[in-house]
Design a protein around this motif. Sequence first.
Motif, PDB file in Angstrom:
ATOM      1  N   TYR A 196     -35.696  18.169 -23.253  1.00 55.66           N
ATOM      2  CA  TYR A 196     -34.687  18.687 -24.181  1.00 55.66           C
ATOM      3  C   TYR A 196     -33.738  17.588 -24.613  1.00 55.66           C
ATOM      4  CZ  TYR A 196     -35.694  23.631 -23.392  1.00 55.66           C
ATOM      5  OH  TYR A 196     -36.268  24.846 -23.344  1.00 55.66           O
TER       6      TYR A 196
ATOM      7  N   PHE B 242     -33.012  16.636 -28.353  1.00 54.27           N
ATOM      8  CA  PHE B 242     -31.649  16.766 -28.856  1.00 54.27           C
ATOM      9  C   PHE B 242     -31.188  15.456 -29.474  1.00 54.27           C
ATOM     10  CE2 PHE B 242     -27.050  16.899 -28.529  1.00 54.27           C
ATOM     11  CZ  PHE B 242     -26.777  18.184 -28.964  1.00 54.27           C
TER      12      PHE B 242
ATOM     13  N   MET C 250     -27.004  25.980 -14.575  1.00 54.18           N
ATOM     14  CA  MET C 250     -27.636  26.469 -15.790  1.00 54.18           C
ATOM     15  C   MET C 250     -27.380  27.952 -15.988  1.00 54.18           C
ATOM     16  SD  MET C 250     -31.300  25.225 -16.997  1.00 54.18           S
ATOM     17  CE  MET C 250     -31.935  23.904 -15.988  1.00 54.18           C
TER      18      MET C 250
ATOM     19  N   ARG D  53     -24.893  29.622 -16.602  1.00 56.66           N
ATOM     20  CA  ARG D  53     -23.981  30.107 -17.630  1.00 56.66           C
ATOM     21  C   ARG D  53     -24.694  30.340 -18.961  1.00 56.66           C
ATOM     22  NH1 ARG D  53     -21.610  26.206 -21.028  1.00 56.66           N
ATOM     23  NH2 ARG D  53     -22.505  24.157 -20.725  1.00 56.66           N
ATOM     24  N   PHE D  54     -25.902  29.816 -19.096  1.00 55.49           N
ATOM     25  CA  PHE D  54     -26.631  30.021 -20.338  1.00 55.49           C
ATOM     26  C   PHE D  54     -27.385  31.342 -20.337  1.00 55.49           C
ATOM     27  CE2 PHE D  54     -26.479  25.313 -20.407  1.00 55.49           C
ATOM     28  CZ  PHE D  54     -25.706  25.222 -21.538  1.00 55.49           C
TER      29      PHE D  54
ATOM     30  N   VAL E  22     -38.609  26.290 -29.086  1.00 52.91           N
ATOM     31  CA  VAL E  22     -37.507  26.482 -28.147  1.00 52.91           C
ATOM     32  C   VAL E  22     -36.980  27.910 -28.272  1.00 52.91           C
ATOM     33  CG1 VAL E  22     -35.209  25.750 -27.482  1.00 52.91           C
ATOM     34  CG2 VAL E  22     -36.883  24.066 -28.126  1.00 52.91           C
TER      35      VAL E  22
ATOM     36  N   ILE F 258     -30.326  22.064 -33.004  1.00 49.13           N
ATOM     37  CA  ILE F 258     -29.209  21.723 -32.123  1.00 49.13           C
ATOM     38  C   ILE F 258     -28.516  22.989 -31.635  1.00 49.13           C
ATOM     39  CG2 ILE F 258     -26.924  20.665 -32.115  1.00 49.13           C
ATOM     40  CD1 ILE F 258     -28.118  18.467 -33.880  1.00 49.13           C
TER      41      ILE F 258
ATOM     42  N   LEU G 165     -30.737  24.662 -29.068  1.00 51.81           N
ATOM     43  CA  LEU G 165     -30.764  23.954 -27.786  1.00 51.81           C
ATOM     44  C   LEU G 165     -29.477  24.178 -27.015  1.00 51.81           C
ATOM     45  CD1 LEU G 165     -32.388  20.509 -28.522  1.00 51.81           C
ATOM     46  CD2 LEU G 165     -33.209  22.273 -27.007  1.00 51.81           C
ATOM     47  N   LEU G 166     -28.363  24.256 -27.742  1.00 52.45           N
ATOM     48  CA  LEU G 166     -27.091  24.394 -27.050  1.00 52.45           C
ATOM     49  C   LEU G 166     -26.864  25.816 -26.554  1.00 52.45           C
ATOM     50  CD1 LEU G 166     -24.683  22.203 -29.146  1.00 52.45           C
ATOM     51  CD2 LEU G 166     -25.863  21.689 -27.026  1.00 52.45           C
TER      52      LEU G 166
ATOM     53  N   PRO H 296     -31.047  27.590 -24.670  1.00 49.86           N
ATOM     54  CA  PRO H 296     -32.063  26.612 -24.252  1.00 49.86           C
ATOM     55  C   PRO H 296     -33.270  27.266 -23.593  1.00 49.86           C
ATOM     56  CG  PRO H 296     -30.203  26.533 -22.781  1.00 49.86           C
ATOM     57  CD  PRO H 296     -29.831  27.463 -23.886  1.00 49.86           C
ATOM     58  N   LYS H 297     -33.145  28.507 -23.172  1.00 56.49           N
ATOM     59  CA  LYS H 297     -34.307  29.158 -22.567  1.00 56.49           C
ATOM     60  C   LYS H 297     -35.027  30.040 -23.570  1.00 56.49           C
ATOM     61  CE  LYS H 297     -32.676  29.222 -17.857  1.00 56.49           C
ATOM     62  NZ  LYS H 297     -32.110  30.080 -16.826  1.00 56.49           N
TER      63      LYS H 297
END
Lengths: 365, 339
Positions: free
Chosen positions: A143, A147, B1, B3-4, B277, B324, B327-328, B331-332
């Motif tokens: 990632y 990114f 992780m 928190r995502f 993603v 972006i 991904l932010l 991400p899963k």
Amino acid sequence: MLPYRRALLWLRSEGIFALATLALVLFPHIVGWVTGSSPFGVQRGQRFIMSGESVYWMSILIDIFALSVLVMSYNLMFGFTGVISFGHAMFFGLGGYLVGIVAQKSGLPPDLAFFVGIAAVLVVSAVLGLIIGLLTLRLRGVYFAIFTLAVAEMVWIFFSRWQFTGGEDGFAYSAIPVWIDAAQSRLNLYYLALALFLGTFIFIRRLVGSPAGAVMKAIRENEMRAQAIGFDTLRFKLLSITAAGILAGLAGIIHALLAKKVGPEVLAVSHTVDALLMTIIGGVGTFTGPILGASGLTLADVLLRDASFTIGSTVIDVGESWLMISGIIFVVVVLVFPFGVVGTWTRIRLRLTAGRQPVSGPSAH
Amino acid sequence: MSRFTSLSLPRSALTISLLFVTLILYALVSSELRMGTFAITMMTGILRAMLLFLVAAGLSLIFGLMDILNFAQGGYFMLGAYLTYDFVHPAMGIFRFTGAIEVNLRFALGLVVATLVGAVLGYILERGLLRPLYKRALFQLVLTFGISIVLLEVIRSTWGPAAYGWVERLYLQDQSFTLFDQEFSAYRPFVIVVGALLMVAVIALLRFSRLGIVIRAGVQDPEMVSALGINVRAVFTTVFSLGCALAAFGGGIAVPYAGASNSIGSTYFLAAIAVIVLGGLGSFEGTAIGSFVVGIFWAATEQLSVRPEVGTVWASLAPMLLLIIVLLLLPKGLFGEDR
């Protein structure tokens, strides 16, 4: 330990670097002496005109120093921490852009603008490195690569469209203080670049040799295990990419000072690929490898730029297809030569000395 | 992780339809509530979705099975586009003998050539270059990236840096129909239908064929599959080759509509990454849903950027921006499938 013995030991391990430093410090004068040209250029009234062999070779070396710093900083991430970024040249390019913008557009006097520009580069590189790292380094390695690629691609598109900085053509960076101007006092610029180069080399050696560096290498080998031992791996990865970002930004300043022009090509992804290629050719995770890779490829580019060779009936112009050639070298090196020049040399030497070493002790018989 | 995780949605018909309602609303707003413009935007979006699916399907399969993110996938897409363009336009490039063939047949043959070249190059890449590197994951990533550069430079030195617009007229391009007072060439629905057929075919292959069962098992646990006496390496090669062929076919079918340029490879690659993603790395149905999301978002943003106060830069930034954001925030993937 006796002081002279200590000095001898130091000379044995560091002597070659001290010698190389001395050679680099004297290099412009030696070239000037051999070719009968002056490292200060030719004086015409009050000004110095930059012509002659010594001055020409200085510009090549300044280029090599800037690139070496970029490649060494890339190696700090890729080779020592195991983090792969496809956007590292972004820092390099932003360094040039920031210094250029402050000098050309702020209206400050050149001397002040230069130092303000350097301060801006330091701050922006550090903050950008921290932000990118904080946002993505806790994700899987792949990632981070994606990114950085996306961010670099965006920044590139942005700067090639932004009219303020001249879009795709970039803009001339001319408001440079006289004492560092590549067109008037190149010797000073040479020593500035050399200082940054040596400073980076020493900094990276000390950092990697420190306890923090040991943790970085542990992350490279196995991040899970480093975490299990109790290290907060994120912090060390952040340290690595922030330091690398700052160094790349500084290298970008040197490049802009030499080229006296800033354009979007310095922050393109292909520039990161050059750094990656130089790292791999020189030797991933070695100290001198990046320097060898950067100087080898730069010299090859300088010497072969106008050359062409023929395969069958097609003539290949090296300068024009340089990217393709470097891409092919890239693939070949990754496949058959993954440890690079320095890595392979270390391996050979280890094998040789291991075979030669007399086995001592009674158990040998 | 952790928190995502809270951000991921439950995977249900309701959330998926809500997602699409939001997207359609965005498309409506971006076309200023004019039905004709809206129809164009949606049509472009769905067409993009199909092309993205063709690139992302290979990426997702290869990633799921072998844990390799194939950075060269965009290069195969671009190569397919250039080869097909070259095949149909005999005046330029390498295929100069094709002038005698009827245009539509030429296009079909060009697609076949592009797909075959993609498959063969994919086979060579996996078999010859990636196989020695299975023990070193970082170098695999670097290698596929290097291949993408070589592909780009080969294309640039063969066909030059200029972008090509489509010149020859295909039968389908000359047919048109009207929707909300807006004329449409029949080529767009054709691409959508072909893409949908391929989507169904690939999903059917994965669901019902023996190879599909092996692939799905391989995504779960390749070592177990090989312990059961199946040649996993051969399956890897097949899937890699298939993925590259799909991407090259996608480029070929896109070129009459989008033209051929040096940048389509990286643009579609980054957008396809956003797709996989979003869909969750390695989840195939997720890839199908993700390509619609990205395709419609991209087209709507493009429509929005036509307005002067937004600026056309945003059209070319849209795929990167979406990637972006995804991904932010997710991400899963949309459905939080962790692998």
